[in-house]
Scaffold this active site. Structure first.
Site, PDB file in Angstrom:
ATOM      1  N   SER A  29       0.963  -1.244  -0.034  1.00 52.28           N
ATOM      2  CA  SER A  29      -0.061  -0.006  -0.110  1.00 52.28           C
ATOM      3  C   SER A  29       0.830   1.157  -0.044  1.00 52.28           C
ATOM      4  CB  SER A  29      -0.689   0.093   1.190  1.00 52.28           C
ATOM      5  OG  SER A  29      -1.292   1.348   1.783  1.00 52.28           O
ATOM      6  N   TYR A  61      -2.495  -0.816  10.080  1.00 50.47           N
ATOM      7  CA  TYR A  61      -2.589  -1.207   8.718  1.00 50.47           C
ATOM      8  C   TYR A  61      -1.065  -0.841   8.190  1.00 50.47           C
ATOM      9  CZ  TYR A  61      -4.196  -0.874   3.854  1.00 50.47           C
ATOM     10  OH  TYR A  61      -4.296  -1.138   2.417  1.00 50.47           O
TER      11      TYR A  61
HETATM   12  P1  NDP Z   1     -11.807  -5.095  -0.801  1.00 54.56           P
HETATM   13  O1  NDP Z   1     -12.591  -4.536   0.571  1.00 54.56           O
HETATM   14  O2  NDP Z   1     -12.773  -4.480  -1.699  1.00 54.56           O
HETATM   15  O3  NDP Z   1     -11.479  -6.435  -0.836  1.00 54.56           O
HETATM   16  C1  NDP Z   1     -10.753  -7.082   0.279  1.00 54.56           C
HETATM   17  C2  NDP Z   1     -10.711  -8.341  -0.004  1.00 54.56           C
HETATM   18  O4  NDP Z   1     -10.346  -9.150   1.241  1.00 54.56           O
HETATM   19  C3  NDP Z   1     -12.209  -9.143   0.016  1.00 54.56           C
HETATM   20  O5  NDP Z   1     -12.537  -9.844  -1.224  1.00 54.56           O
HETATM   21  C4  NDP Z   1     -12.322  -9.724   1.135  1.00 54.56           C
HETATM   22  O6  NDP Z   1     -13.184 -10.945   1.045  1.00 54.56           O
HETATM   23  C5  NDP Z   1     -10.852 -10.191   1.314  1.00 54.56           C
HETATM   24  N1  NDP Z   1     -10.650 -10.499   3.023  1.00 54.56           N
HETATM   25  C6  NDP Z   1     -10.687  -9.619   3.953  1.00 54.56           C
HETATM   26  N2  NDP Z   1     -10.621 -10.297   5.084  1.00 54.56           N
HETATM   27  C7  NDP Z   1     -10.253 -11.541   5.041  1.00 54.56           C
HETATM   28  C8  NDP Z   1     -10.105 -12.687   5.368  1.00 54.56           C
HETATM   29  N3  NDP Z   1      -9.863 -12.629   6.987  1.00 54.56           N
HETATM   30  N4  NDP Z   1      -9.982 -13.723   4.968  1.00 54.56           N
HETATM   31  C9  NDP Z   1      -9.802 -13.821   3.442  1.00 54.56           C
HETATM   32  N5  NDP Z   1     -10.367 -12.963   2.668  1.00 54.56           N
HETATM   33  C10 NDP Z   1     -10.096 -11.861   3.397  1.00 54.56           C
HETATM   34  O7  NDP Z   1     -10.427  -4.107  -0.741  1.00 54.56           O
HETATM   35  P2  NDP Z   1      -9.339  -3.652  -1.877  1.00 54.56           P
HETATM   36  O8  NDP Z   1      -9.610  -4.440  -3.198  1.00 54.56           O
HETATM   37  O9  NDP Z   1      -9.209  -2.237  -1.851  1.00 54.56           O
HETATM   38  O10 NDP Z   1      -8.289  -4.304  -1.059  1.00 54.56           O
HETATM   39  C11 NDP Z   1      -7.500  -5.652  -1.556  1.00 54.56           C
HETATM   40  C12 NDP Z   1      -5.965  -5.429  -0.995  1.00 54.56           C
HETATM   41  O11 NDP Z   1      -5.298  -4.225  -1.606  1.00 54.56           O
HETATM   42  C13 NDP Z   1      -5.975  -5.189   0.334  1.00 54.56           C
HETATM   43  O12 NDP Z   1      -4.840  -5.966   0.783  1.00 54.56           O
HETATM   44  C14 NDP Z   1      -5.662  -3.922   0.672  1.00 54.56           C
HETATM   45  O13 NDP Z   1      -4.873  -3.513   1.721  1.00 54.56           O
HETATM   46  C15 NDP Z   1      -5.010  -3.408  -0.854  1.00 54.56           C
HETATM   47  N6  NDP Z   1      -4.751  -2.085  -1.058  1.00 54.56           N
HETATM   48  C16 NDP Z   1      -6.015  -1.323  -1.232  1.00 54.56           C
HETATM   49  C17 NDP Z   1      -5.905  -0.077  -1.691  1.00 54.56           C
HETATM   50  C18 NDP Z   1      -7.081   0.689  -2.313  1.00 54.56           C
HETATM   51  O14 NDP Z   1      -6.952   2.037  -2.652  1.00 54.56           O
HETATM   52  N7  NDP Z   1      -8.294   0.199  -2.469  1.00 54.56           N
HETATM   53  C19 NDP Z   1      -4.613   0.688  -1.838  1.00 54.56           C
HETATM   54  C20 NDP Z   1      -3.720  -0.090  -1.306  1.00 54.56           C
HETATM   55  C21 NDP Z   1      -3.824  -1.411  -0.781  1.00 54.56           C
HETATM   56  P3  NDP Z   1     -14.293 -11.627   2.097  1.00 54.56           P
HETATM   57  O15 NDP Z   1     -14.556 -10.499   2.803  1.00 54.56           O
HETATM   58  O16 NDP Z   1     -15.251 -12.345   1.094  1.00 54.56           O
HETATM   59  O17 NDP Z   1     -13.433 -12.437   2.827  1.00 54.56           O
END
Ligand code: NDP
Length: 254
Positions: free
Chosen positions: A144, A157
């Site tokens: 990130s 985070y």
């Molecule tokens: P979303 O909230 O759309 O996606 C997060 C995903 O993580 C979901 O698919 C969720 O699926 C899964 N997840 C969360 N907790 C768990 C768990 N305990 N076990 C399995 N799966 C889990 O967010 P983003 O797409 O934005 O985030 C994806 C990645 O990108 C993350 O690591 C985030 O930190 C990173 N990121 C995002 C940024 C942004 O601007 N959006 C910037 C920088 C990094 P489910 O709830 O079904 O388990």
């Protein structure tokens, strides 16, 4: 370009049922990979599995909490049984809790670190033997801008995402002799559910993001697919341990 062709590869994408994970999963599928989606929300997972199948690839959805080692081991076993040994892992699952450090409950610290950092480590560990047996593999982690910068509400985070970068480097060094490349993508501000709560819906905040991003806009989840395919393919065979910003220039803005 054959270098980017993933035909015959099997990928696991954690959190591939939405946002950035979905964007990368669809990119891998378009490049030819069969894909397992590992996440908790089975309804969302089923939708993305159908999208991947519509591209003509094989796909499975696996209920998995990346904070639980038993779930991770079961997900790798199920992927292997249904699609074959995974040669690509995208360890994308993550959560963000926005609380100032002085008010942060210990359980929240643990939840963020267990999901964002320990989950990446345990998943990487779980795919290692299979990749080694295949003669090589690709692990892609997701950092990130908080891997680089701090934030008043981002202590756990930021600690987890800074840790992901360092974990990536150590795994890259450890597993380079096994022809396993381990690299990290650092997304900038991307339109997803995660950023919806505190981002685009809070106009001021959203405008500050746009003003500070040289590209002058938020990124879309699909825009992570190019870096994902590159780091999952032969095109990156001599690239390991790096953290690649996909951020519209955020990280280089003075
Ligand atoms: P979303 O909230 O759309 O996606 C997060 C995903 O993580 C979901 O698919 C969720 O699926 C899964 N997840 C969360 N907790 C768990 C768990 N305990 N076990 C399995 N799966 C889990 O967010 P983003 O797409 O934005 O985030 C994806 C990645 O990108 C993350 O690591 C985030 O930190 C990173 N990121 C995002 C940024 C942004 O601007 N959006 C910037 C920088 C990094 P489910 O709830 O079904 O388990």
């Amino acid at each position: 370009m054959d270098l980017f062709d993933l035909s015959g590869s099997v990928a696991i994408v954690t959190g591939g049922n939405g946002g950035i994970g979905r964007g990368i999963a669809l990119g891998l599928a378009e490049a030819g990979a069969d894909v397992a989606i590992a996440a908790r929300n089975e309804e969302k997972t089923a939708t993305v599995v159908a999208e991947i199948k519509a591209l003509g690839r094989r796909a499975v959805g696996i209920r998995c909490d990346v904070a639980k080692k038993t779930d991770i081991e079961a997900a790798v076993a199920s992927t292997t049984a249904n699609l074959g040994t995974p040669g690509i892992l995208v360890a994308n699952s993550g959560i963000a809790l926005g609380t100032r450090p002085e008010a942060l409950p210990e359980e929240d610290w643990d939840r963020v670190l267990d999901t964002n950092l320990k989950g990446v480590f345990l998943f990487s560990q779980a795919v290692y033997a299979g990749m080694k047996a295949l003669g090589g593999g690709k692990i892609i982690t997701i950092g990130s801008m908080y891997s680089i910068f701090g934030g008043a509400q981002s202590a756990p985070y930021g600690a987890s995402k800074g840790g992901v970068v360092q974990l990536t480097r150590s795994l890259a060094v450890a597993w380079a002799p096994d022809n396993i490349q381990v690299n990290c993508i650092l997304p900038g501000w991307i339109v997803t559910e995660m950023t919806g709560w505190g981002g685009r819906e809070r106009r001021h905040f959203s405008e500050r993001i746009v003003a500070r991003t040289p590209a002058g806009r938020w990124g879309e989840a699909e825009e992570l697919a190019g870096a994902g395919v590159f780091l999952a393919s032969r095109a990156s065979d001599f690239v390991t341990g790096i953290s690649l910003p996909v951020d519209g220039g955020w990280a280089v803005m003075g």
